[in-house]
Design a protein around this motif. Structure first.
Motif, PDB file in Angstrom:
ATOM      1  N   GLY A 169       0.937  -1.171  -0.155  1.00 29.89           N
ATOM      2  CA  GLY A 169       0.021  -0.001  -0.062  1.00 29.89           C
ATOM      3  C   GLY A 169       0.863   1.183  -0.327  1.00 29.89           C
ATOM      4  N   ASP A 170       0.452   2.415   0.588  1.00 23.18           N
ATOM      5  CA  ASP A 170       1.172   3.520   0.794  1.00 23.18           C
ATOM      6  C   ASP A 170       2.353   3.233   1.924  1.00 23.18           C
ATOM      7  OD1 ASP A 170       2.174   6.222   1.542  1.00 23.18           O
ATOM      8  OD2 ASP A 170       0.346   6.918   0.582  1.00 23.18           O
ATOM      9  N   ARG A 171       3.520   3.629   1.429  1.00 25.28           N
ATOM     10  CA  ARG A 171       4.638   3.164   2.250  1.00 25.28           C
ATOM     11  C   ARG A 171       5.245   4.393   2.676  1.00 25.28           C
ATOM     12  NH1 ARG A 171       8.150  -0.902  -1.507  1.00 25.28           N
ATOM     13  NH2 ARG A 171       7.379   0.547  -3.180  1.00 25.28           N
ATOM     14  N   ARG A 172       4.866   5.699   2.557  1.00 23.38           N
ATOM     15  CA  ARG A 172       5.201   6.806   3.137  1.00 23.38           C
ATOM     16  C   ARG A 172       5.285   6.461   4.997  1.00 23.38           C
ATOM     17  NH1 ARG A 172       1.844  11.407   0.885  1.00 23.38           N
ATOM     18  NH2 ARG A 172       0.180   9.706   0.748  1.00 23.38           N
ATOM     19  N   PRO A 173       6.303   7.182   5.293  1.00 23.58           N
ATOM     20  CA  PRO A 173       6.409   7.395   7.024  1.00 23.58           C
ATOM     21  C   PRO A 173       5.152   7.946   7.349  1.00 23.58           C
ATOM     22  CG  PRO A 173       8.148   8.602   5.860  1.00 23.58           C
ATOM     23  CD  PRO A 173       7.476   8.052   5.002  1.00 23.58           C
ATOM     24  N   VAL A 174       4.900   7.551   8.538  1.00 19.16           N
ATOM     25  CA  VAL A 174       3.769   7.953   9.219  1.00 19.16           C
ATOM     26  C   VAL A 174       3.778   9.511   9.738  1.00 19.16           C
ATOM     27  CG1 VAL A 174       4.520   7.644  11.686  1.00 19.16           C
ATOM     28  CG2 VAL A 174       2.236   7.660  11.351  1.00 19.16           C
ATOM     29  N   ALA A 175       4.796  10.168   9.655  1.00 21.38           N
ATOM     30  CA  ALA A 175       4.966  11.665   9.878  1.00 21.38           C
ATOM     31  C   ALA A 175       4.458  12.328   8.750  1.00 21.38           C
ATOM     32  CB  ALA A 175       6.320  11.862  10.228  1.00 21.38           C
ATOM     33  N   GLU A 176       4.750  11.736   7.378  1.00 18.37           N
ATOM     34  CA  GLU A 176       4.272  12.231   6.125  1.00 18.37           C
ATOM     35  C   GLU A 176       2.747  12.074   5.926  1.00 18.37           C
ATOM     36  OE1 GLU A 176       5.755  12.095   1.470  1.00 18.37           O
ATOM     37  OE2 GLU A 176       7.061  11.269   2.917  1.00 18.37           O
ATOM     38  N   LEU A 177       2.484  11.012   6.302  1.00 19.30           N
ATOM     39  CA  LEU A 177       1.077  10.466   6.072  1.00 19.30           C
ATOM     40  C   LEU A 177       0.015  11.273   7.003  1.00 19.30           C
ATOM     41  CD1 LEU A 177       1.393   6.791   5.531  1.00 19.30           C
ATOM     42  CD2 LEU A 177       0.528   8.318   3.993  1.00 19.30           C
ATOM     43  N   TRP A 178       0.530  11.512   8.126  1.00 19.87           N
ATOM     44  CA  TRP A 178      -0.539  11.819   9.209  1.00 19.87           C
ATOM     45  C   TRP A 178      -1.229  13.163   8.915  1.00 19.87           C
ATOM     46  CZ3 TRP A 178      -2.809   9.386  12.786  1.00 19.87           C
ATOM     47  CH2 TRP A 178      -3.217   9.920  13.723  1.00 19.87           C
ATOM     48  N   PRO A 179      -1.079  14.176   8.093  1.00 18.09           N
ATOM     49  CA  PRO A 179      -1.717  15.383   8.039  1.00 18.09           C
ATOM     50  C   PRO A 179      -3.022  14.861   7.080  1.00 18.09           C
ATOM     51  CG  PRO A 179       0.454  15.875   7.895  1.00 18.09           C
ATOM     52  CD  PRO A 179       0.317  14.585   7.855  1.00 18.09           C
ATOM     53  N   GLU A 180      -2.734  13.849   6.025  1.00 17.23           N
ATOM     54  CA  GLU A 180      -3.739  13.486   5.229  1.00 17.23           C
ATOM     55  C   GLU A 180      -4.586  12.359   5.720  1.00 17.23           C
ATOM     56  OE1 GLU A 180      -4.211  12.518   0.475  1.00 17.23           O
ATOM     57  OE2 GLU A 180      -2.091  12.504   1.383  1.00 17.23           O
ATOM     58  N   LEU A 181      -4.039  11.847   6.447  1.00 17.69           N
ATOM     59  CA  LEU A 181      -5.013  10.524   7.322  1.00 17.69           C
ATOM     60  C   LEU A 181      -5.848  11.238   8.402  1.00 17.69           C
ATOM     61  CD1 LEU A 181      -2.248   7.803   8.281  1.00 17.69           C
ATOM     62  CD2 LEU A 181      -4.275   7.611   6.667  1.00 17.69           C
ATOM     63  N   ARG A 182      -5.527  12.565   8.962  1.00 18.05           N
ATOM     64  CA  ARG A 182      -6.489  12.862   9.915  1.00 18.05           C
ATOM     65  C   ARG A 182      -7.472  13.675   9.331  1.00 18.05           C
ATOM     66  NH1 ARG A 182      -3.877  16.363  14.713  1.00 18.05           N
ATOM     67  NH2 ARG A 182      -6.162  16.179  15.360  1.00 18.05           N
ATOM     68  N   ALA A 183      -7.180  14.047   8.044  1.00 17.41           N
ATOM     69  CA  ALA A 183      -8.122  15.071   7.562  1.00 17.41           C
ATOM     70  C   ALA A 183      -9.027  14.215   6.666  1.00 17.41           C
ATOM     71  CB  ALA A 183      -7.404  16.008   6.321  1.00 17.41           C
ATOM     72  N   HIS A 184      -8.557  13.210   6.132  1.00 12.32           N
ATOM     73  CA  HIS A 184      -9.339  12.523   4.794  1.00 12.32           C
ATOM     74  C   HIS A 184      -9.573  10.844   5.293  1.00 12.32           C
ATOM     75  CE1 HIS A 184      -9.301  15.957   2.835  1.00 12.32           C
ATOM     76  NE2 HIS A 184      -8.165  16.381   2.745  1.00 12.32           N
ATOM     77  N   GLY A 185      -8.836  10.232   6.287  1.00 16.29           N
ATOM     78  CA  GLY A 185      -8.953   8.917   6.403  1.00 16.29           C
ATOM     79  C   GLY A 185      -7.949   8.137   5.512  1.00 16.29           C
ATOM     80  N   VAL A 186      -7.879   6.832   5.747  1.00 17.75           N
ATOM     81  CA  VAL A 186      -7.146   5.630   5.135  1.00 17.75           C
ATOM     82  C   VAL A 186      -7.373   5.871   3.647  1.00 17.75           C
ATOM     83  CG1 VAL A 186      -6.194   3.643   5.071  1.00 17.75           C
ATOM     84  CG2 VAL A 186      -6.727   4.374   7.147  1.00 17.75           C
ATOM     85  N   ARG A 187      -8.608   5.812   3.235  1.00 22.21           N
ATOM     86  CA  ARG A 187      -9.025   5.427   1.974  1.00 22.21           C
ATOM     87  C   ARG A 187      -8.248   6.651   0.859  1.00 22.21           C
ATOM     88  NH1 ARG A 187     -12.339   1.258  -0.459  1.00 22.21           N
ATOM     89  NH2 ARG A 187     -11.930   1.614  -2.390  1.00 22.21           N
ATOM     90  N   ALA A 188      -7.950   7.755   1.543  1.00 23.97           N
ATOM     91  CA  ALA A 188      -7.613   8.887   0.604  1.00 23.97           C
ATOM     92  C   ALA A 188      -6.185   8.632   0.283  1.00 23.97           C
ATOM     93  CB  ALA A 188      -7.786  10.228   1.405  1.00 23.97           C
ATOM     94  N   VAL A 189      -5.406   8.006   1.074  1.00 24.85           N
ATOM     95  CA  VAL A 189      -3.934   7.605   0.877  1.00 24.85           C
ATOM     96  C   VAL A 189      -3.593   6.336   0.388  1.00 24.85           C
ATOM     97  CG1 VAL A 189      -3.302   9.217   2.367  1.00 24.85           C
ATOM     98  CG2 VAL A 189      -3.271   6.858   3.033  1.00 24.85           C
ATOM     99  N   SER A 190      -4.499   5.228   0.499  1.00 31.02           N
ATOM    100  CA  SER A 190      -4.604   3.774   0.101  1.00 31.02           C
ATOM    101  C   SER A 190      -5.582   3.012  -0.178  1.00 31.02           C
ATOM    102  CB  SER A 190      -3.811   3.233   1.405  1.00 31.02           C
ATOM    103  OG  SER A 190      -3.606   1.777   1.030  1.00 31.02           O
ATOM    104  N   ALA A 191      -5.726   2.993  -1.707  1.00 38.72           N
ATOM    105  CA  ALA A 191      -7.012   2.272  -2.210  1.00 38.72           C
ATOM    106  C   ALA A 191      -7.205   1.017  -1.508  1.00 38.72           C
ATOM    107  CB  ALA A 191      -7.064   2.186  -3.484  1.00 38.72           C
ATOM    108  N   ASN A 192      -6.183   0.357  -1.131  1.00 35.72           N
ATOM    109  CA  ASN A 192      -6.481  -1.285  -0.705  1.00 35.72           C
ATOM    110  C   ASN A 192      -6.514  -1.146   0.685  1.00 35.72           C
ATOM    111  OD1 ASN A 192      -3.549  -1.112  -0.147  1.00 35.72           O
ATOM    112  ND2 ASN A 192      -2.815  -2.526  -1.535  1.00 35.72           N
ATOM    113  N   GLY A 193      -6.021   0.076   1.555  1.00 36.63           N
ATOM    114  CA  GLY A 193      -6.380   0.042   3.068  1.00 36.63           C
ATOM    115  C   GLY A 193      -4.986  -0.458   3.559  1.00 36.63           C
TER     116      GLY A 193
END
Length: 230
Positions: A169-193
């Motif tokens: 799936g999305d392999r970016r580090p959590v620090a990079e993912l966190w803003p988008e995850l908080r705003a839009h959830g997992v589906r926004a960054v990883s189509a397969n979860g």
């Protein structure tokens, strides 16, 4: 006897009379990619608590709380979330009830989305004078449904891991993912979860991770009993 699911009340009463504490596994019912079951967090919490109880005669394991705050996984079929407020309320009521019998209640939580509800619930319970504490794993590796969780499930329930369906799936580090995850959830960054990559997962690694988690949990319990934890 380690679990309430097979115990009768007189059996539990005898254990309580000897000062037994209660381990409460807290997980979730949420997507874990195309290859892991929705109960992954709950299965892992239950396995850790169960192994710990076999190692320590003063511990009993409650049936797991299989629902929690999983709103970040909305949009994936099968995810069932009760939200932060409901998770907190359930844990408060369970803690109050358990403290009427057990010497201490230890929440064994393996779903990151439950962090705030667990902490708020424990703060309320401690303020009321109930003997409770919590334990969280400190897993190495990727964030969700990657190598770490896949290895753990291969050790715990290999028949429910669909290795042929595993994919990155999305392999970016959590620090990079966190803003988008908080705003839009997992589906926004990883189509397969998946947040990470399950490649290389294996049962041996999972058993080592499980053993380390059990040692960490038992260490927390020992520290708590000696007065070193809240």
């Amino acid at each position: 006897m380690t679990g309430l699911e097979r115990a009768t009340w007189p059996e539990v009463a005898r254990a309580v009379g000897s000062g037994a504490s209660l381990l409460l596994p807290v997980g979730s019912t949420e997507q874990h990619g195309p290859h892991l079951p929705l109960t992954t967090d709950t299965d892992i919490a239950t396995a850790i608590a169960t192994v710990a109880a076999t190692r320590h005669p003063g511990l009993m394991v409650a049936p797991a709380l299989a629902y929690g705050s999983s709103g970040e996984h909305e949009g994936f079929a099968g995810t069932l979330s009760i939200g932060r407020d409901a998770t907190e309320a359930v844990l408060v009521e369970l803690g109050r009830s358990a403290s009427r019998a057990f010497a201490r209640t230890i929440v064994v939580s393996t779903h990151g989305g439950n962090h705030h509800p667990v902490e708020r619930a424990l703060a309320r319970l401690l303020d009321e004078g109930h003997p409770v504490t919590s334990w969280w794993p400190d897993w190495p590796g990727d964030l969700h449904a990657g190598r770490t969780e896949t290895s753990l499930m291969l050790a715990i329930a290999p028949d429910r891991v669909h290795c042929a369906r595993a994919e990155s799936g999305d392999r970016r580090p959590v620090a990079e993912l966190w803003p988008e995850l908080r705003a839009h959830g997992v589906r926004a960054v990883s189509a397969n979860g998946v947040l990470g990559d399950p490649a290389g997962a294996n049962a041996e690694e999972g058993r080592a991770l499980l053993a380390g988690a059990v040692e960490s949990l038992l260490g927390t319990i020992s520290q708590d009993r000696s007065g070193g934890a809240g």
